[in-house]
Design a protein around this motif. Sequence first.
Motif, PDB file in Angstrom:
ATOM      1  N   VAL A  59       0.825  -1.212   0.000  1.00 30.64           N
ATOM      2  CA  VAL A  59       0.000   0.000   0.000  1.00 30.64           C
ATOM      3  C   VAL A  59       0.861   1.266   0.000  1.00 30.64           C
ATOM      4  N   THR A  60       0.276   2.329  -0.561  1.00 28.46           N
ATOM      5  CA  THR A  60       0.863   3.658  -0.364  1.00 28.46           C
ATOM      6  C   THR A  60      -0.163   4.513   0.354  1.00 28.46           C
ATOM      7  N   LEU A  61       0.354   5.341   1.269  1.00 32.80           N
ATOM      8  CA  LEU A  61      -0.469   6.217   2.096  1.00 32.80           C
ATOM      9  C   LEU A  61       0.192   7.579   2.098  1.00 32.80           C
ATOM     10  N   PRO A  62      -0.537   8.615   2.579  1.00 36.51           N
ATOM     11  CA  PRO A  62       0.116   9.936   2.654  1.00 36.51           C
ATOM     12  C   PRO A  62       1.404   9.889   3.468  1.00 36.51           C
ATOM     13  N   ASP A  63       1.469   9.026   4.479  1.00 35.04           N
ATOM     14  CA  ASP A  63       2.670   8.985   5.310  1.00 35.04           C
ATOM     15  C   ASP A  63       3.393   7.636   5.214  1.00 35.04           C
ATOM     16  N   TRP A  64       3.209   6.943   4.108  1.00 36.42           N
ATOM     17  CA  TRP A  64       3.911   5.655   3.946  1.00 36.42           C
ATOM     18  C   TRP A  64       4.032   5.295   2.468  1.00 36.42           C
ATOM     19  N   THR A  65       5.263   5.018   2.019  1.00 37.17           N
ATOM     20  CA  THR A  65       5.432   4.396   0.699  1.00 37.17           C
ATOM     21  C   THR A  65       6.345   3.207   0.876  1.00 37.17           C
ATOM     22  N   PRO A  66       6.052   2.128   0.190  1.00 40.81           N
ATOM     23  CA  PRO A  66       6.876   0.927   0.385  1.00 40.81           C
ATOM     24  C   PRO A  66       8.219   1.013  -0.340  1.00 40.81           C
ATOM     25  N   GLY A  67       8.373   1.978  -1.259  1.00 41.11           N
ATOM     26  CA  GLY A  67       9.641   2.073  -1.980  1.00 41.11           C
ATOM     27  C   GLY A  67       9.917   0.789  -2.739  1.00 41.11           C
ATOM     28  N   ALA A  68      11.119   0.270  -2.590  1.00 39.14           N
ATOM     29  CA  ALA A  68      11.504  -0.927  -3.336  1.00 39.14           C
ATOM     30  C   ALA A  68      11.026  -2.208  -2.663  1.00 39.14           C
ATOM     31  N   LEU A  69      10.360  -2.037  -1.514  1.00 43.33           N
ATOM     32  CA  LEU A  69       9.957  -3.213  -0.737  1.00 43.33           C
ATOM     33  C   LEU A  69       9.053  -4.144  -1.536  1.00 43.33           C
ATOM     34  N   THR A  70       8.097  -3.546  -2.306  1.00 44.92           N
ATOM     35  CA  THR A  70       7.122  -4.349  -3.037  1.00 44.92           C
ATOM     36  C   THR A  70       7.800  -5.368  -3.937  1.00 44.92           C
ATOM     37  N   ASP A  71       8.899  -4.957  -4.561  1.00 44.70           N
ATOM     38  CA  ASP A  71       9.540  -5.850  -5.528  1.00 44.70           C
ATOM     39  C   ASP A  71      10.782  -6.539  -4.970  1.00 44.70           C
TER      40      ASP A  71
END
Lengths: 473, 410
Positions: free
Chosen positions: B380-392
């Motif tokens: 997920v992406t949120l206003p105060d969270w991005t997973p960056g390279a974690l997803t892949d």
Amino acid sequence: MIRVPLPRFARFDAWRAAARDLASARIPPEEVTWADLDTPPDLFGADPLPAPGDHSVTATQDFLQLARQVASHSDPERWSLLYTALIRAQSDRRYLTNPADPMLDRLTRLAKSVRRDIHKMHAFVRFHELPSDGPRRSFGAWFEPEHPILEAGTPFFAKRFADMDWLIATPEGTARFTGAGIAYDDPAPRPDLPDDANHILWQTYFANIFNPARIKTNAMRSEMPKKYWKNLPETRLIPDMLADAPRRVQAMRDAGATDAPAFAPRITARLRQQPDDSLPETLDQAATQAARCTRCDLCHAATQTVWGTGAPTAPLMIVGEAPGDHEDLQGKPFVGPAGQLLRRTMAEAHLPADRAWLTNAVKHFRFTPRGKRRMHQTPDRPHVEHCRWWLDLERRFTAPRLTVALGATAAFALTGNRKPLTPRRGTIEPAFDGGPVLITWHPSLILRLPPDRAPAALAELRADLTRAAELTA
Amino acid sequence: MAQRTLDQKLAILSDAAKYDASCASSGTTRRDSRSGGIGSAGGSGICHAYTPDGRCISLLKILMTNFCIYDCAYCINRVSSNVERARFSPEEVVKLTLEFYRRNMIEGLFLSSGIIRSPDQTMGDMVRIARMLRIEHGFKGYIHLKTIPDASPDLVAQAGLFADRLSVNVELPQDASLRQLAPEKRPETIRAAMADVRLGREAAKDRSHSGKRPPRFAPAGQSTQMIIGADAATDRDILTTSANLYSGYLLKRVYYSAFSPIPDASAALPLIKPPLMREHRLYQADWLMRFYGFDADEIGAAHPSGNLDLAIDPKLAWALANRAQFPVDVARAPREMLLRVPGFGTKTVTRLLAARRNGSVRYADLLRMGAIMSKAQPFVTLPDWTPGALTDSAGLRARYAPPPEQLSLF
């Protein structure tokens, strides 16, 4: 400080009345102390409830329902939390509609804990039969809930056990039912409940439905927390059941397979019908064999083989594509929407159903599941070819003078010709066995056509069926 | 043979419950005893106790008799077994049900039976028990009858009038295994019986010309049960079979019962440890099909073997195999996509959609609304969270799978 005393029973209504008055005077929450029976008296004394103010006080149904549940929680802060929420909701109408709000989250959690405790009360109260001198049987139980839920939890029992007298005693008080309403009394010591033979039977049941080869004690404890165990007749057996489980599994393993009793083979020999692979000699025999057909893989998902119906000696055979959803469930061909259209058109073409044998090229329904619906799929070539065995037998025993092929699949099954249908519609082609096949539309095509094209196709189908009636007259 | 006591019979005839997973008592018509009789039902059922094998007890689940003329290899009561036999009289079943019910131990009766003499005779006795409970005793609690597939449709029609739920067990996920292990049963008659129940329920919903409603027919629907691990079917096969059953017969539930070794087992089956984790994963996958919009094939395709990953749950396994669809923007994604985020349940998604109407949703809000963020983070992406390279990232699965265990050296 304003001190509001709350009674032991009907507490929520008392809170609601007081809260309405306080809120109408817009008394801020920090100036109110809500006093349960077990709240110690205020050291500095307290002011009594003031007269109601003239502000209007509103609360949504959702809030009232939530508040009623929260009121049964044991958290001493619950009353002031609810009053705080009520005051805030007066100035912000959308307050408590956002699930991300911390106050709603807290109240929701309290309510959830209460609902769970009520549910566990409904589950874990165990009645013992008490001596009774009247016509109604009498039962009693002792239960220790986590929250003060006696009033919220007992109406369930009044509805369920209306034809018997019962009492449920808890540390919070006692509920008594004798047919009319439930009466609530102050707490009394735990009553002496007599032994009940049905509790012993229940223990027998509990011990015997336990499968020693599967143990999941965490699952058990999460749903039946230990705090409830002491008043359940069955839970005292659990330690021994668990301790004995490995031995029972090992004993099962050591015992292994045994010889079947001598009578067993005689019984199964009588029941097991050997599959009959001989060539059928009648239409009925063919139908019986087809009911167990596994020639292609459609039989695994379809309900049943849908065999033909009608007059076996009729001069006309009508062949459709394959059973649809309705046909598959009922086991009869042409009962769904397309079948009904066919039957109507046959009547218009002066072709009574008893002048024809109606069947399908493929005898099992082919579909893909989509949630709660089955989407029809056209049978593939191998399905048609496997099923031709049955179609040939049907043709041999019914010996039609003319066959009507409805649509491309039926035309292919009968003639082996897979060319487009439009130029062939209305023509007569020879079948594999040499008999004449009149080719026409499948009624399901007419149902799918847009409204500007459907009437023409329907007229063509009607004309073809009329011609078939004339040819076989 | 000396006459057995009720207690002895109960011990023998409650044995069926050991291997039967289904026990639900929910979703029937709302009714209670204020206008006479005893009992109530409707809404969600109540589990009155739990056994140490983790299954709940909601119903008195017993066999009318464990004498049986069939020889199903997976069943302890098959004709070739040397198990002790017993038989309840219909009056005894009625008495046990009512007395346990009055003590608040059960929600009702789940009656099944070995087949004695003939399927019709057996089914007729079961219908008689249900009739005595309903008519003579005014019993308003829950009744679940396990239909004998070869019994006449008339008897099934009567059963549907008294019972809340009817079930017919498919037993095994593939026809070939059933033909082999249960030679007296036939998959096509089992499915035809399910079709009859579906048609009976639909007919009971049509009002007559006068607008009168026909009597209710099995208002809590029908269910079935499959034994897992007794044959070689893969999880994908099993889920495909379930999808076919749900769509064809509108079943309320398919129950998966991990095959347990049975005493006096048939030599045809291994005495294995029951595959409890596989059973659990299948229930999770079944849930995804019914409430989350997943197809059987999507779930089954997540692993090339066609079996579910035992180390991680099927939704996470699907997400890991379909990372191109992630991360999901929580502020914009439609309900269908939010339902596919690991760690988001149906309730979380409903709350999330309500919260979204009130303003932006942040990480801490999601935690409060019940999302399991440790699972959802990479998706997920949120206003105060991005997973960056974690997803892949390559090691993503390892974050969730239990740590590897040292194999025993001996």
